[in-house]
Design an enzyme around this catalytic site. Sequence first.
Site, PDB file in Angstrom:
ATOM      1  N   GLY A  45       1.422  -1.409   0.083  1.00 52.52           N
ATOM      2  CA  GLY A  45      -0.444   0.179  -0.326  1.00 52.52           C
ATOM      3  C   GLY A  45       1.253   1.511   0.000  1.00 52.52           C
ATOM      4  O   GLY A  45       2.512   0.998   0.675  1.00 52.52           O
ATOM      5  N   GLY A 230      15.159   5.065 -13.762  1.00 55.07           N
ATOM      6  CA  GLY A 230      16.901   5.315 -13.640  1.00 55.07           C
ATOM      7  C   GLY A 230      17.154   5.967 -14.668  1.00 55.07           C
ATOM      8  O   GLY A 230      18.002   6.093 -14.656  1.00 55.07           O
ATOM      9  N   GLY A 232      16.724   9.453 -12.723  1.00 57.77           N
ATOM     10  CA  GLY A 232      16.622   9.966 -11.502  1.00 57.77           C
ATOM     11  C   GLY A 232      16.005  10.496 -11.651  1.00 57.77           C
ATOM     12  O   GLY A 232      14.541  10.283 -11.870  1.00 57.77           O
ATOM     13  N   ASP A 260       7.040   4.810  -3.539  1.00 58.18           N
ATOM     14  CA  ASP A 260       6.793   5.023  -2.096  1.00 58.18           C
ATOM     15  C   ASP A 260       8.185   5.347  -0.778  1.00 58.18           C
ATOM     16  O   ASP A 260       7.914   6.173   0.103  1.00 58.18           O
ATOM     17  CB  ASP A 260       6.250   3.405  -1.946  1.00 58.18           C
TER      18      ASP A 260
END
Length: 303
Positions: A45, A230, A232, A260
């Site tokens: 979540g 990948g 940045g 997250d």
Amino acid sequence: MHETTCRPTVYVVGAINIDIVIKTSRFPSPGETVVGDRAEHHGGGKGANAAVAAARAGANVVLIGAVGVDANGELALADLNSCNVDTRRVRRCDGASTGLAMIVVDDAGENQITVGVGANAEVAGDTVAQILQGELRPNDCVLVSTEIPGDAVLAAVEHAESVGATCVLNPAPPVDEVLDAFAYKPILTPNAGECRQLAMRIGLSARDIRTAATELCEYTGAPVVVTMGGEGVLLCEPGKSPVHIEPLDVSVVDTTGAGDSFNGVFAARLADGDAIDAAASAANRAAAKSVEVFGARGLLRTS
């Protein structure tokens, strides 16, 4: 209510799930069965993942969300508590199951995810407003993601703005209420695809990510921090030239939860007083480290 002498708190408003993760060599085509070598249970979540990341970064974290009155709910809360996340504002919903995600990860570390929202649909705007109205202080930070009802998203953003607290809005997915939230000037943290979607929905250019992010930033009058995997991170602040934060060289195992991790650490560093560029750089490092392990934040702790 917190005492004024307490350190800042990161209030995370978002979804709480149990993730069932299966590792396979490749993704199945429609109607095809692909056999994986193992299935694992992880905490998941967007809200819960970000809360754990913020707590691991040293923040005082309060999670606002909902789980079912079921075994998965108990397991999710026990795991969050073991990670030093305060779950006392998490609602236990009788009659709704805890959110569940089915995740397939291929050999390149990419993922496909299907979510059963469950109790996350019961996160109510009036409940979020009541909690934040009673507790939120100007030096706190609110982090909200959009796997929950739109009224709860707007309540979190509105109450952060009303007391002058920093607000980070992760528009994943970019639901309609995100456009309404622009009026409260939260810091937006979309990925590249979400940034383009938001720009196009309000009639801005999306010919490339730099243009989309810059125009979205000027439109909202608030920072836009675009996570690009990948490639940045792109940081845009009103009236300033965009800043590209370079990616780190890592061995990708699983990209699940990298965004997250970014958002949780980003909010934690902002609450600790970091400038936005320093916070974004620290969050970029944390997200890079997260893709080197399987699962969004480690196996569930069941003992």
